[in-house]
Design an enzyme around this catalytic site. Sequence first.
Site, mmCIF file in Angstrom:
data_model
loop_
_atom_site.group_PDB
_atom_site.id
_atom_site.type_symbol
_atom_site.label_atom_id
_atom_site.label_comp_id
_atom_site.label_asym_id
_atom_site.label_seq_id
_atom_site.Cartn_x
_atom_site.Cartn_y
_atom_site.Cartn_z
ATOM 1 N N GLU A 30 36.442 32.475 30.119
ATOM 2 C CA GLU A 30 35.941 33.434 31.094
ATOM 3 C C GLU A 30 34.504 33.814 30.748
ATOM 4 O O GLU A 30 34.233 34.286 29.646
ATOM 5 C CB GLU A 30 36.853 34.672 31.094
ATOM 6 C CG GLU A 30 38.226 34.341 31.679
ATOM 7 C CD GLU A 30 39.358 35.200 31.130
ATOM 8 O OE1 GLU A 30 39.071 36.193 30.440
ATOM 9 O OE2 GLU A 30 40.528 34.859 31.382
ATOM 10 N N SER A 69 42.490 33.514 34.376
ATOM 11 C CA SER A 69 43.801 32.877 34.482
ATOM 12 C C SER A 69 44.085 32.237 33.135
ATOM 13 O O SER A 69 44.022 31.017 32.971
ATOM 14 C CB SER A 69 43.781 31.779 35.557
ATOM 15 O OG SER A 69 43.339 32.262 36.787
ATOM 16 N N GLU A 70 44.368 33.070 32.142
ATOM 17 C CA GLU A 70 44.463 32.544 30.777
ATOM 18 C C GLU A 70 45.511 31.453 30.639
ATOM 19 O O GLU A 70 45.285 30.469 29.940
ATOM 20 C CB GLU A 70 44.744 33.679 29.784
ATOM 21 C CG GLU A 70 43.536 34.568 29.496
ATOM 22 C CD GLU A 70 43.380 35.709 30.490
ATOM 23 O OE1 GLU A 70 44.173 35.780 31.444
ATOM 24 O OE2 GLU A 70 42.453 36.524 30.312
ATOM 25 N N PHE A 93 39.951 38.243 24.167
ATOM 26 C CA PHE A 93 40.532 39.133 23.169
ATOM 27 C C PHE A 93 41.935 38.638 22.867
ATOM 28 O O PHE A 93 42.681 38.300 23.789
ATOM 29 C CB PHE A 93 40.591 40.573 23.698
ATOM 30 C CG PHE A 93 39.230 41.202 23.878
ATOM 31 C CD1 PHE A 93 38.574 41.796 22.804
ATOM 32 C CD2 PHE A 93 38.598 41.169 25.108
ATOM 33 C CE1 PHE A 93 37.321 42.354 22.960
ATOM 34 C CE2 PHE A 93 37.331 41.728 25.273
ATOM 35 C CZ PHE A 93 36.690 42.322 24.196
ATOM 36 N N HIS A 139 42.607 46.039 23.163
ATOM 37 C CA HIS A 139 41.439 45.199 22.893
ATOM 38 C C HIS A 139 41.065 45.201 21.407
ATOM 39 O O HIS A 139 39.937 44.907 21.061
ATOM 40 C CB HIS A 139 40.223 45.688 23.680
ATOM 41 C CG HIS A 139 40.184 45.275 25.121
ATOM 42 N ND1 HIS A 139 41.057 45.748 26.047
ATOM 43 C CD2 HIS A 139 39.381 44.406 25.787
ATOM 44 C CE1 HIS A 139 40.786 45.216 27.240
ATOM 45 N NE2 HIS A 139 39.780 44.394 27.097
#
Lengths: 337, 332, 375
Positions: A30, A69-70, A93, A139
């Site tokens: 990303e 869209s991991e 992360f 995070h």
Amino acid sequence: MARTISYREAINEAIAQEMARDPAVIVMGEDNAGGAGGPGAEDAWGGVMGVTSGLYHRFPGRVLDTPISESAFIGAAIGAATRGMRPVAELMFVDFMGVCFDQIYNQAAKFRYMFGGNAVTPVVIRTMYGAGLRAAAQHSQALYPLFTHIPGLKVVLPSSPYEAKGLMTQAIRDDDPVVFFEHKAMYDTTGEVPEEPYTIPFGEAETAREGSDVTVVAFGGMVARALEAADALASSGIEAEVIDPRTTSPLDTETILESLAETGRLVVVDESTPRCSMAADVAALAAGEGFALLRAPVQQVTAPHTPVPFSAGLEDLYVPDAQRIANAAKAAVDWSR
Amino acid sequence: MTETIPTDASRGLDPDGLLRAYRTMRTIRDFEERVHDEFATGDIPGFVHLYAGEEASAAGVCQHLDERDTIASTHRGHGHCIAKGVDVTGMMAEIFGRATGVCKGKGGSMHIADLSRGMLGANGIVGGGPPLVCGTALAAKQQNTGGVAVAFFGDGASNQGTTLESMNLASVWNLPAIFVAENNGYAEATASTWSVAADNIADRAAGFGMPGVIVDGFDFFAVHEAAGEAVERARAGGGPTLIEMKLTRYFGHFEGDQQTYRGDEVRNARETLDCLTRFRRRVVETGELTAERLDAVDREVAALVGGSVERARAAPAPDGADLLTDVYVRYE
Amino acid sequence: MADERIQRVTMPKWGLSMTSGTVTDWVAAEGEEVAKGADLAEIDTDKIVGTLEAAGDGVLRRVVVAAGSAAPVGATIAVIAPPEVPDAEVDAVVDAERARLAAGAAEAEQGPAAADVAVGGRSVAYASLGAGDGDPVLLVHGFGGDKNSWLFVQEPLAADRRVIAVDLPGHGASGKDVGGGSLDELAAVLTGFLDAMGIERAHVVGHSLGGAVAVAAAARAPERVRSLTLVAPAGVGTQINADFLRGFAAADTRKGLKPHLASLFADSAQVNRRLVDDLLRYKRIDGVRQALDTLLGTLLDGDGPALDIAPLIAGVGVPVAAVWGAQDAVLPVGNADALPPSVRTRRVAGAGHMAHMEAPAEVRAAVEEAIAAAG
């Protein structure tokens, strides 16, 4: 020639040098370039922390921005790796593993075993971990023990710019899936790094400091704090040996046990939460294989069993600091003076 | 818009191609029926999920593929393996958990794979395959091989985020990918008419900016034509396609499933829609192939599958030492 | 102002990476008279223990940094003064230095300056220290070594002249391409380096492979070399530890490398973790393994030596001195018998192959002698 560069620059340089060396190396994630489809600059970010900055223009067509869209893009990196590519994918992360872990631990990690040795999946998954930026519970976690738990993955935690470059180069050249943990509070730390490409093998611990009174095993971002503690301990006459395993999978148990044989006392420093942590893992190693060497109970210095808090004072309490490490080392020494 | 391919579409296949298609479907059918029988003896460990009834889908799609191309499969993966050219004897040995299996007895039915054939594996995870296919399609694109990648998935996986994310990514990256939804009516014991909110899975293609096609999954020729268009478009750089195969599985979700949730669709399908019966009748009627040639294929396939069971039963189990091997390429 | 007869003994900077050292032992005691060059203290540099020598004559009046304590480079660790300087004056200096040390205000001592220069398309790295009117000294390390191996020799030699330690191709911070790796090619790089540095002539000191390279350079360009000092040079005699050379070249882990390093020293306790780690850092750089493998072909013919430089030494026509560790396990001291009789050879008890690290005073004496003989 070695020169002083940052942890961030060291990672960038390793990726750039490997991209130049091997056309199979591609980068995706990303905003790894940033600015895709917008009216403004291309390569606007180079990743949210700027680690891949500049690669987009240097290697046209080989730095791919992705939708958020991991599962899809981490899975795509893994799929591409089975077909001759060497993708370096950024899972921004590590806290985001929840939305893509299946592709990592059920797919990439297991291919070689499930397919009877007939799979090679040279993918690198870069990810940020660690507290210190007031980024709070979703995070800031140090989730490397979860990945260490999975057979088939290699798990890397560089603690300095020198290690970051050499371990990243090794990660990209390695034929197994590697999860590369970058401590987000360390990107601006600097150190001497050779200009030339070089590798640091996995499974070989670095003895960051020698000492004969107590062994302090510290992981990733905790190495610097352990060294700080060791300096403080030295002024009160305690010489701590600081061991930086560099990879949690494989883990250099031999170096840890050898040091324990010298010191008889063990402190393990781990930024993750305590249950099923690296601290627990190394303590179990000492109990099982180093029992006769121990002159004091193993001291585990970890985060508490809580999510990472937001408010500054609370977060500072959460992360193990030099004082806690030094106190643990003193307790170990005092036990068996 | 979603379109339906008529079942009497033109074929574009010569007798060799037709024979190959028939052999593939017949091999899958025989293989699965034999596994059904063997499983009942108790000699096959674990779970098996059989593909019988769905043969036209795997065969019709894979007829267009070659060594440049990759496929990802599902729990119900034997048919895709056979259609992509994985060795039948090695497959049977694998399902029996033997050292001679294609995965040396360490994968089994649910993880059966042969990457050297571009077969990325049956998958124990529903929706595990589509992201991987984005990757193999990306590799083909980066390497300029002209290769395409096909994700076979079921109506169950059509509701998984991985599948939906992957269709979006494939369009965003304009990948040579084909998404084949094999809608056999049930995800485990849950009807797709209930679990899929859209009327058709193929209708979802519009949401990802790709063509969506509905195909009679019992009709080899319809599948072959729809897949041919999608493969051609992908190879030419035209991006991904979603194809929904409407079909029925002849057995339960897994072997042992009492199928109390089903109606009489299996009997209907076997009697009126069966892909092998329709294919055979058609090519004999047109004179493209003779019944004798097809009978010869039946005998060859029976011998192959029968032999595979004999060899699997005679093969050794993996050595105890194999427990620890092949976790990593390099252990340090 | 303190009496200028009071000499401060400071923590030396031995090598580029040294920032502090630990006094492991005071060889001279407080109140003891010391002559220039006498052993004062053992200093642990983190890499290896070296001996600090007195820079001038006098009495060791006060130890500022006790044995077992560390101090930054440049910090005053002791004070030497003639007996006639009053205690009060000495103590005033000591107190001031202790205060400075406590405040962390030690002056950074001028260490060697590292740089690199292009020689025939290669990047050649070096470290230069000192200045003077005389011809400079050029230090050439051995197989797998680098310019930092001269840490105990470069600084003392640089008191009144320029001393340059060079990294051979494939080594240290120089480019890792060694080409064919022949002795002649390496010698050409050495003379090319002198050209690039604008150095007309130099006293060349070479260790092991570097010794052979120095001799070959002198043979190629006799007008450029004023004297030669050879420390356990390769290419002399028939004995060579091929297993060591191959093992050293191949080792890529700490465990694999450490036993090989032990055979470099008479006292293997000299090999500490830092030394091993620094070598590993070097060995893991791309191209190093290939460079070392190529150079193995230059050094070895089967299990025997591939080089014979004795005839070249006999013909060079400049003063030649040699130093050989009596416990050299890589190129055994018996090889020294093959040196021409004109070469004065110091056979040093208690030193192994790394005589310039284990017996730096002997090496320096040999260099001074060669320089003096050159006139």
